[in-house]
Each structure stands twice: as structure tokens, then as C-alpha cells.
Write an enzyme that holds these catalytic residues in place. Structure first.
Site, mmCIF file in Angstrom:
data_model
loop_
_atom_site.group_PDB
_atom_site.id
_atom_site.type_symbol
_atom_site.label_atom_id
_atom_site.label_comp_id
_atom_site.label_asym_id
_atom_site.label_seq_id
_atom_site.Cartn_x
_atom_site.Cartn_y
_atom_site.Cartn_z
ATOM 1 N N ARG A 15 38.979 36.006 27.640
ATOM 2 C CA ARG A 15 40.159 36.193 26.789
ATOM 3 C C ARG A 15 41.114 35.008 26.882
ATOM 4 N NH1 ARG A 15 38.707 41.407 27.873
ATOM 5 N NH2 ARG A 15 38.270 42.485 25.932
ATOM 6 N N SER A 16 40.752 33.982 27.665
ATOM 7 C CA SER A 16 41.641 32.827 27.821
ATOM 8 C C SER A 16 41.971 32.146 26.486
ATOM 9 C CB SER A 16 41.038 31.824 28.806
ATOM 10 O OG SER A 16 40.994 32.405 30.088
ATOM 11 N N LYS A 65 32.891 28.914 39.937
ATOM 12 C CA LYS A 65 34.148 28.672 40.664
ATOM 13 C C LYS A 65 33.964 27.937 41.998
ATOM 14 C CE LYS A 65 37.119 32.273 38.937
ATOM 15 N NZ LYS A 65 38.010 33.323 39.401
ATOM 16 N N ASP A 101 44.763 32.467 40.706
ATOM 17 C CA ASP A 101 44.684 33.933 40.674
ATOM 18 C C ASP A 101 45.743 34.596 41.568
ATOM 19 O OD1 ASP A 101 42.713 34.347 38.791
ATOM 20 O OD2 ASP A 101 41.083 34.286 40.242
ATOM 21 N N GLY A 130 36.114 37.900 45.492
ATOM 22 C CA GLY A 130 36.775 36.640 45.162
ATOM 23 C C GLY A 130 38.251 36.796 44.879
ATOM 24 N N SER A 131 38.630 37.817 44.126
ATOM 25 C CA SER A 131 40.047 37.943 43.782
ATOM 26 C C SER A 131 40.863 38.408 44.987
ATOM 27 C CB SER A 131 40.237 38.877 42.593
ATOM 28 O OG SER A 131 39.411 39.978 42.706
HETATM 29 N N1 LIG Z 1 43.664 41.039 36.522
HETATM 30 C C1 LIG Z 1 43.016 39.899 36.681
HETATM 31 O O1 LIG Z 1 43.474 38.817 36.269
HETATM 32 C C2 LIG Z 1 41.700 39.904 37.413
HETATM 33 C C3 LIG Z 1 41.212 38.715 37.969
HETATM 34 C C4 LIG Z 1 39.995 38.751 38.651
HETATM 35 C C5 LIG Z 1 39.277 39.948 38.750
HETATM 36 N N2 LIG Z 1 39.790 41.071 38.176
HETATM 37 C C6 LIG Z 1 39.068 42.357 38.306
HETATM 38 O O2 LIG Z 1 39.016 42.664 39.696
HETATM 39 C C7 LIG Z 1 37.807 43.320 40.038
HETATM 40 C C8 LIG Z 1 37.147 42.593 41.206
HETATM 41 O O3 LIG Z 1 36.849 41.268 40.855
HETATM 42 P P1 LIG Z 1 36.198 40.231 41.904
HETATM 43 O O4 LIG Z 1 35.905 38.989 41.143
HETATM 44 O O5 LIG Z 1 37.019 40.148 43.134
HETATM 45 O O6 LIG Z 1 34.816 40.983 42.195
HETATM 46 P P2 LIG Z 1 33.800 40.809 43.422
HETATM 47 O O7 LIG Z 1 33.967 39.484 44.072
HETATM 48 O O8 LIG Z 1 32.463 41.181 42.873
HETATM 49 O O9 LIG Z 1 34.265 41.950 44.460
HETATM 50 C C9 LIG Z 1 34.112 43.303 44.162
HETATM 51 C C10 LIG Z 1 34.754 44.154 45.250
HETATM 52 O O10 LIG Z 1 34.610 45.533 44.883
HETATM 53 C C11 LIG Z 1 33.997 46.236 45.981
HETATM 54 N N3 LIG Z 1 33.188 47.341 45.473
HETATM 55 C C12 LIG Z 1 32.327 47.329 44.420
HETATM 56 N N4 LIG Z 1 31.749 48.549 44.282
HETATM 57 C C13 LIG Z 1 32.238 49.322 45.284
HETATM 58 C C14 LIG Z 1 32.013 50.672 45.678
HETATM 59 N N5 LIG Z 1 31.162 51.479 45.005
HETATM 60 N N6 LIG Z 1 32.696 51.167 46.743
HETATM 61 C C15 LIG Z 1 33.567 50.372 47.431
HETATM 62 N N7 LIG Z 1 33.816 49.080 47.107
HETATM 63 C C16 LIG Z 1 33.149 48.566 46.053
HETATM 64 C C17 LIG Z 1 33.154 45.189 46.670
HETATM 65 O O11 LIG Z 1 32.846 45.630 47.971
HETATM 66 P P3 LIG Z 1 31.615 44.954 48.794
HETATM 67 O O12 LIG Z 1 32.151 43.646 49.337
HETATM 68 O O13 LIG Z 1 31.324 45.932 49.863
HETATM 69 O O14 LIG Z 1 30.496 44.761 47.832
HETATM 70 C C18 LIG Z 1 34.120 43.994 46.633
HETATM 71 O O15 LIG Z 1 35.115 44.119 47.615
HETATM 72 C C19 LIG Z 1 36.986 43.334 38.743
HETATM 73 O O16 LIG Z 1 37.154 44.594 38.141
HETATM 74 C C20 LIG Z 1 37.609 42.265 37.884
HETATM 75 O O17 LIG Z 1 37.503 42.530 36.502
HETATM 76 C C21 LIG Z 1 40.977 41.076 37.528
#
Ligand SMILES: NC(=O)c1ccc[n+]([C@@H]2O[C@H](COP(=O)([O-])OP(=O)(O)OC[C@H]3O[C@@H](n4cnc5c(N)ncnc54)[C@H](OP(=O)(O)O)[C@@H]3O)[C@@H](O)[C@H]2O)c1
Length: 279
Positions: A15-16, A65, A101, A130-131
Site C-alpha cells: 500500500r506504499s 529486508k 518500523d 521482525g516487527s
Molecule cells: N502496522 C504495521 O505497519 C505493520 C508492520 C509490520 C507488520 N505488521 C503486521 O504484524 C504482524 C507480524 O508481522 P511480522 O513481520 O513481525 O511477522 P513474523 O516475523 O512472521 O512474526 C510473526 C509472529 O507471530 C507469532 N505467531 C504466529 N502464529 C502464532 C500462533 N499461532 N501462536 C502464537 N504466536 C504466533 C510468531 O511466533 P513464533 O516466533 O513462535 O513463530 C511470531 O512471533 C503481521 O500481521 C503483519 O501484517 C504490521
């Protein structure tokens, strides 16, 4: 004509362009911001050719990234510790990179709840992806006394603690509800609650009244977790604002004007995510 872009593989979902396109139009800047799909095997050549191809810089998304972090100069300590970035810009002929972020999360938090002061407070961060890592660095820089990172895979939470040092306490997922005692801020950075994923299952009973509850998931715009927190009387912070605020530093570097995250931009992006959105 100043050019910038977002690179990823795939990239169609980004969406950027909507966000930067809104600011270019609002400020009457002659510039462009496009999506460019870059396959992993072409990444190095693309980044190294960025200036020669007339770009002032780019945003970087999955899965590039970490790799781009290794290809550019990183000036700030937070991003160096993080080991990944989302924004590349040219300064004095050199390619620099930074992660925005964490800044975006904090800017959104402060604009939504201006009275919140995190100095010497306890914060509970759910997730260690990552976030979460990006946000953790900025929370510590705010003077948070105790950052409790609760994650399903404990080694990932430990890895963030190893990168950012003391102040972080890694905790297993089964403790997510009890750790809320004495916290001033609770943040969900897991993908739980996102459209198509399971819901975040947590009890807020131990969370002090007045604590702020944030979710960085923005599809849906208000997650069930946030709705439950709001119904229980907690001030809440939604995820879309972080997406908008993290775009500010890049736009300023490339186009020379610090843009403002307006209500109009929020509504424009919200309608793009959910056509039924009503303010
Ligand atoms: N608002 C914004 O600007 C923004 C920016 C970035 C991301 N986001 C959103 O933030 C979310 C995470 O992004 P990310 O890039 O950090 O993802 P990521 O690196 O894939 O990390 C996902 C996280 O969710 C946990 N998780 C996934 N399924 C789970 C479950 N069933 N039970 C418990 N924990 C679970 C993972 O735990 P494990 O380590 O145990 O796998 C990990 O800590 C996404 O929904 C993304 O769309 C929003």
C-alpha cells in the site's frame, strides 16, 4: 522528477504507493513512487543500480529486508542491531539504509495517546518476529524499564534480548496473561487476529486499568483483540497508523518535505483495506 519505489517479491500487495502518492499530490511535488518486483537473484544488481537508474531511494519489503541491510551503509545504531531495514536513501552519493518500523509504531502511539509516558514503565510485547524486534529497540530508547517479550518460540524472544541488551525479559507463550500485571502498555505484534489467522487468545484480567493496548495488525482495521480491550475500558491503538507513520522518514529523505499523517490519509488507506470502512 524525483523517483522512489518499493521493492519486494512479490510486491503487488504493497500500500506504499497509495500513501506516497497521496503526499506527492497533496504537496504538489513532481515525483513518482512505484512498485517494482525484484527477484532475489536480481536484488544486488537492482540496489547497486538504484542511483544510475535515477532513484532517490526505495522502500524494501519481504523477503529483502535482511539482504539489503548487507548491501548499503547503515548509520544508526538501532538499525545496526536489528540487522534489517525498510528504507534506502542516497546521501552525498552514498546509499544508506534505515528501519522506520519502530519509529512508526512510536509516532502512532504518541499521536493516539499523547499522555502516555513509557519512562521506567513495564511493557509487554506479544511476538518476536521482525516487527517485534524493530519496536523493541525503540521502546528501550524511550526509557522503558522492563520489556517483557512473550513468544511461542522462546529462542526468538531471547534473540531480540541478545541484540538489544538488558531491559528485555523473554517469556514463554503460556505466561501471556499473567505477565500483564503492572504493565502500562500491551502490544500485539504476532500475526494472530489477522484476517485468515486464528484469534489472539489472552485474558486481560491482570492488566491494570488505564494501560494502553495496541495491535499492529491492520487487516482487519480493528482486531477482535482490540475490540475486547476497548469494551473492557482500555485506550486502544490500531495498526494502520503505524503503517502510515513508518512512511514519513522515507518520503522526507527522497522528496525533501516532512509529510503529515492526516485524517484524510488514514481514511483513504482504511477504505483501500476495507471498502465498507466508515469513519
Ligand atoms: N502496522 C504495521 O505497519 C505493520 C508492520 C509490520 C507488520 N505488521 C503486521 O504484524 C504482524 C507480524 O508481522 P511480522 O513481520 O513481525 O511477522 P513474523 O516475523 O512472521 O512474526 C510473526 C509472529 O507471530 C507469532 N505467531 C504466529 N502464529 C502464532 C500462533 N499461532 N501462536 C502464537 N504466536 C504466533 C510468531 O511466533 P513464533 O516466533 O513462535 O513463530 C511470531 O512471533 C503481521 O500481521 C503483519 O501484517 C504490521
Amino acid at each position: 522528477m524525483i523517483k522512489a519505489c518499493v521493492i519486494g517479491w512479490p510486491i503487488a500487495h504493497s500500500r506504499s504507493p497509495l500513501i506516497h502518492g497521496y503526499w506527492l499530490k497533496t504537496y504538489g511535488i513532481e515525483g513518482s513512487y512505484t512498485r517494482i518486483p525484484v527477484e532475489p537473484q536480481n536484488l544486488r544488481a537492482f540496489v547497486e543500480g538504484l542511483r544510475a537508474n535515477g532513484f532517490a531511494g526505495c522502500n524494501v519489503t519481504m523477503p529483502h529486508k535482511e539482504e539489503v541491510f548487507r548491501l548499503v551503509k547503515v548509520a544508526d545504531e538501532q538499525t545496526r542491531r536489528l540487522g534489517s531495514l525498510n528504507t534506502v536513501y542516497v546521501e552525498n552519493g552514498t546509499l544508506y539504509g534505515t528501519s522506520t518500523d519502530g519509529l512508526g509504531f512510536l509516532a502512532n502511539l504518541k499521536s493516539t495517546v499523547p499522555a502516555l509516558n513509557l519512562r521506567n514503565r513495564k511493557v509487554v510485547l506479544l511476538g518476536a518476529g521482525g516487527s517485534a524486534a524493530a519496536i523493541a529497540g525503540n521502546l528501550l530508547a524511550e526509557g522503558v524499564a522492563e520489556l517483557c517479550i512473550v513468544n511461542r518460540s522462546l529462542p526468538r524472544a531471547q534473540a531480540i534480548a541478545d541484540r538489544f541488551g538488558s531491559g528485555i525479559r523473554p517469556v514463554g507463550w503460556d505466561r501471556r496473561s499473567v505477565e500483564l500485571a503492572e504493565a502500562s502498555l500491551l502490544i500485539n505484534t504476532t500475526s494472530l487476529g489477522m484476517a485468515g489467522q486464528a484469534q489472539l487468545d489472552i485474558s486481560l484480567a491482570a492488566l491494570p486499568s488505564g494501560a494502553v493496548v495496541a495491535d499492529i495488525v491492520y487487516t482487519p482495521l480493528v482486531t477482535d483483540f482490540l475490540m475486547a480491550a476497548q469494551a473492557a475500558g482500555y485506550p486502544v491503538v490500531t495498526g494502520l497508523g503505524m503503517l502510515l507513520h513508518q512512511a514519513v522518514p522515507g518520503f522526507e529523505k527522497w522528496f525533501g518535505r516532512r509529510p503529515v499523517v492526516t485524517r484524510e490519509l488514514y481514511e483513504l488507506t482504511a477504505r483501500d483495506i476495507d471498502p465498507t470502512y466508515r469513519p
